[in-house]
Motif scaffolding. Structure first.
Motif, PDB file in Angstrom:
ATOM      1  N   GLU A  20     -97.379 -90.900 -88.115  1.00  0.00           N
ATOM      2  CA  GLU A  20     -96.403 -91.237 -89.148  1.00  0.00           C
ATOM      3  C   GLU A  20     -96.497 -92.720 -89.509  1.00  0.00           C
ATOM      4  N   MET A  21     -96.585 -93.588 -88.508  1.00  0.00           N
ATOM      5  CA  MET A  21     -96.690 -95.025 -88.759  1.00  0.00           C
ATOM      6  C   MET A  21     -98.035 -95.378 -89.391  1.00  0.00           C
ATOM      7  N   PHE A  22     -99.076 -94.708 -88.967  1.00  0.00           N
ATOM      8  CA  PHE A  22    -100.427 -94.991 -89.432  1.00  0.00           C
ATOM      9  C   PHE A  22    -100.592 -94.618 -90.896  1.00  0.00           C
ATOM     10  N   GLY A  23     -99.944 -93.562 -91.326  1.00  0.00           N
ATOM     11  CA  GLY A  23    -100.100 -93.096 -92.695  1.00  0.00           C
ATOM     12  C   GLY A  23    -101.242 -92.105 -92.803  1.00  0.00           C
ATOM     13  N   ALA A  24    -101.589 -91.761 -94.015  1.00  0.00           N
ATOM     14  CA  ALA A  24    -102.651 -90.783 -94.251  1.00  0.00           C
ATOM     15  C   ALA A  24    -103.997 -91.380 -93.849  1.00  0.00           C
ATOM     16  N   PRO A  25    -104.651 -90.790 -92.856  1.00  0.00           N
ATOM     17  CA  PRO A  25    -105.942 -91.336 -92.428  1.00  0.00           C
ATOM     18  C   PRO A  25    -107.035 -91.045 -93.452  1.00  0.00           C
ATOM     19  N   VAL A  26    -107.996 -91.953 -93.512  1.00  0.00           N
ATOM     20  CA  VAL A  26    -109.161 -91.795 -94.372  1.00  0.00           C
ATOM     21  C   VAL A  26    -110.385 -91.850 -93.466  1.00  0.00           C
ATOM     22  N   HIS A  27    -111.178 -90.781 -93.468  1.00  0.00           N
ATOM     23  CA  HIS A  27    -112.381 -90.750 -92.639  1.00  0.00           C
ATOM     24  C   HIS A  27    -113.353 -91.797 -93.162  1.00  0.00           C
ATOM     25  N   VAL A  28    -113.788 -92.694 -92.269  1.00  0.00           N
ATOM     26  CA  VAL A  28    -114.701 -93.755 -92.677  1.00  0.00           C
ATOM     27  C   VAL A  28    -116.125 -93.439 -92.244  1.00  0.00           C
ATOM     28  N   PHE A  29    -116.310 -93.107 -90.966  1.00  0.00           N
ATOM     29  CA  PHE A  29    -117.645 -92.769 -90.494  1.00  0.00           C
ATOM     30  C   PHE A  29    -117.580 -92.129 -89.118  1.00  0.00           C
ATOM     31  N   ASP A  30    -118.658 -91.436 -88.764  1.00  0.00           N
ATOM     32  CA  ASP A  30    -118.849 -90.900 -87.424  1.00  0.00           C
ATOM     33  C   ASP A  30    -119.798 -91.844 -86.702  1.00  0.00           C
ATOM     34  N   MET A  31    -119.566 -92.039 -85.404  1.00  0.00           N
ATOM     35  CA  MET A  31    -120.386 -92.963 -84.644  1.00  0.00           C
ATOM     36  C   MET A  31    -120.627 -92.390 -83.258  1.00  0.00           C
ATOM     37  N   LEU A  32    -121.878 -92.416 -82.833  1.00  0.00           N
ATOM     38  CA  LEU A  32    -122.202 -92.055 -81.463  1.00  0.00           C
ATOM     39  C   LEU A  32    -121.860 -93.271 -80.611  1.00  0.00           C
ATOM     40  N   LEU A  33    -120.857 -93.137 -79.774  1.00  0.00           N
ATOM     41  CA  LEU A  33    -120.362 -94.272 -78.997  1.00  0.00           C
ATOM     42  C   LEU A  33    -120.725 -94.096 -77.532  1.00  0.00           C
ATOM     43  N   THR A  34    -121.405 -95.087 -76.999  1.00  0.00           N
ATOM     44  CA  THR A  34    -121.751 -95.120 -75.579  1.00  0.00           C
ATOM     45  C   THR A  34    -121.162 -96.402 -75.000  1.00  0.00           C
ATOM     46  N   PRO A  35    -120.963 -96.462 -73.681  1.00  0.00           N
ATOM     47  CA  PRO A  35    -120.399 -97.680 -73.085  1.00  0.00           C
ATOM     48  C   PRO A  35    -121.234 -98.933 -73.374  1.00  0.00           C
ATOM     49  N   GLU A  36    -122.528 -98.753 -73.640  1.00  0.00           N
ATOM     50  CA  GLU A  36    -123.412 -99.893 -73.885  1.00  0.00           C
ATOM     51  C   GLU A  36    -123.372-100.380 -75.337  1.00  0.00           C
ATOM     52  N   VAL A  47    -112.784 -98.319 -75.549  1.00  0.00           N
ATOM     53  CA  VAL A  47    -112.533 -97.305 -76.582  1.00  0.00           C
ATOM     54  C   VAL A  47    -112.723 -95.916 -75.989  1.00  0.00           C
ATOM     55  N   LEU A  48    -113.822 -95.708 -75.280  1.00  0.00           N
ATOM     56  CA  LEU A  48    -114.103 -94.407 -74.671  1.00  0.00           C
ATOM     57  C   LEU A  48    -113.053 -94.029 -73.633  1.00  0.00           C
ATOM     58  N   GLU A  49    -112.632 -95.002 -72.838  1.00  0.00           N
ATOM     59  CA  GLU A  49    -111.608 -94.737 -71.815  1.00  0.00           C
ATOM     60  C   GLU A  49    -110.297 -94.296 -72.457  1.00  0.00           C
ATOM     61  N   ASP A  50    -109.862 -95.004 -73.503  1.00  0.00           N
ATOM     62  CA  ASP A  50    -108.607 -94.637 -74.162  1.00  0.00           C
ATOM     63  C   ASP A  50    -108.708 -93.275 -74.844  1.00  0.00           C
ATOM     64  N   ILE A  51    -109.851 -92.987 -75.454  1.00  0.00           N
ATOM     65  CA  ILE A  51    -110.020 -91.670 -76.089  1.00  0.00           C
ATOM     66  C   ILE A  51    -109.952 -90.574 -75.028  1.00  0.00           C
ATOM     67  N   ARG A  52    -110.586 -90.822 -73.888  1.00  0.00           N
ATOM     68  CA  ARG A  52    -110.578 -89.833 -72.805  1.00  0.00           C
ATOM     69  C   ARG A  52    -109.161 -89.651 -72.240  1.00  0.00           C
ATOM     70  N   GLU A  53    -108.431 -90.747 -72.033  1.00  0.00           N
ATOM     71  CA  GLU A  53    -107.104 -90.670 -71.411  1.00  0.00           C
ATOM     72  C   GLU A  53    -105.986 -90.325 -72.391  1.00  0.00           C
ATOM     73  N   LYS A  54    -105.998 -90.930 -73.580  1.00  0.00           N
ATOM     74  CA  LYS A  54    -104.889 -90.763 -74.522  1.00  0.00           C
ATOM     75  C   LYS A  54    -105.225 -89.888 -75.720  1.00  0.00           C
ATOM     76  N   GLY A  55    -106.509 -89.751 -76.009  1.00  0.00           N
ATOM     77  CA  GLY A  55    -106.918 -88.973 -77.177  1.00  0.00           C
ATOM     78  C   GLY A  55    -107.213 -89.824 -78.389  1.00  0.00           C
ATOM     79  N   TYR A  56    -107.038 -91.148 -78.277  1.00  0.00           N
ATOM     80  CA  TYR A  56    -107.300 -92.037 -79.407  1.00  0.00           C
ATOM     81  C   TYR A  56    -107.406 -93.484 -78.932  1.00  0.00           C
ATOM     82  N   PHE A  57    -107.955 -94.327 -79.786  1.00  0.00           N
ATOM     83  CA  PHE A  57    -107.932 -95.773 -79.582  1.00  0.00           C
ATOM     84  C   PHE A  57    -107.572 -96.384 -80.918  1.00  0.00           C
ATOM     85  N   LEU A  58    -106.536 -97.193 -80.945  1.00  0.00           N
ATOM     86  CA  LEU A  58    -106.084 -97.847 -82.174  1.00  0.00           C
ATOM     87  C   LEU A  58    -106.545 -99.296 -82.151  1.00  0.00           C
TER      88      LEU A  58
END
Length: 81
Positions: A20-36, A47-58
């Protein structure tokens, strides 16, 4: 601001209050994210840790420097100098 999520889960685990606070999201890009992977303002591992634990990273925009906060304080209402 950027909201990183798992592609498979999309916004499923993002809290409704944040959506609700974020508003309507706009897809910008997909990215293969690795710890390196090098990102400009945050560690990819965080980023990966927060996505794994919370489901998102802001990622919020960086704060403005003090000299920018009052840059236009004397500007006339017309916006013209």
């Amino acid at each position: 601001m950027y909201l990183y999520v798992d592609k498979a889960e999309q916004l499923a685990r993002v809290p409704d209050a944040l959506k609700e606070m974020f508003g309507a999201p706009v897809h910008v890009f997909d990215m293969l994210l690795t710890p390196e992977k090098e990102l400009s303002r945050v560690e990819a591992a965080k980023v990966l840790e927060d996505i794994r634990e919370k489901g998102y990273f802001l990622q919020m925009p960086p704060p403005k420097d003090d000299y920018l906060l009052n840059l236009h304080q004397d500007r006339p209402e017309t916006g013209v100098r």
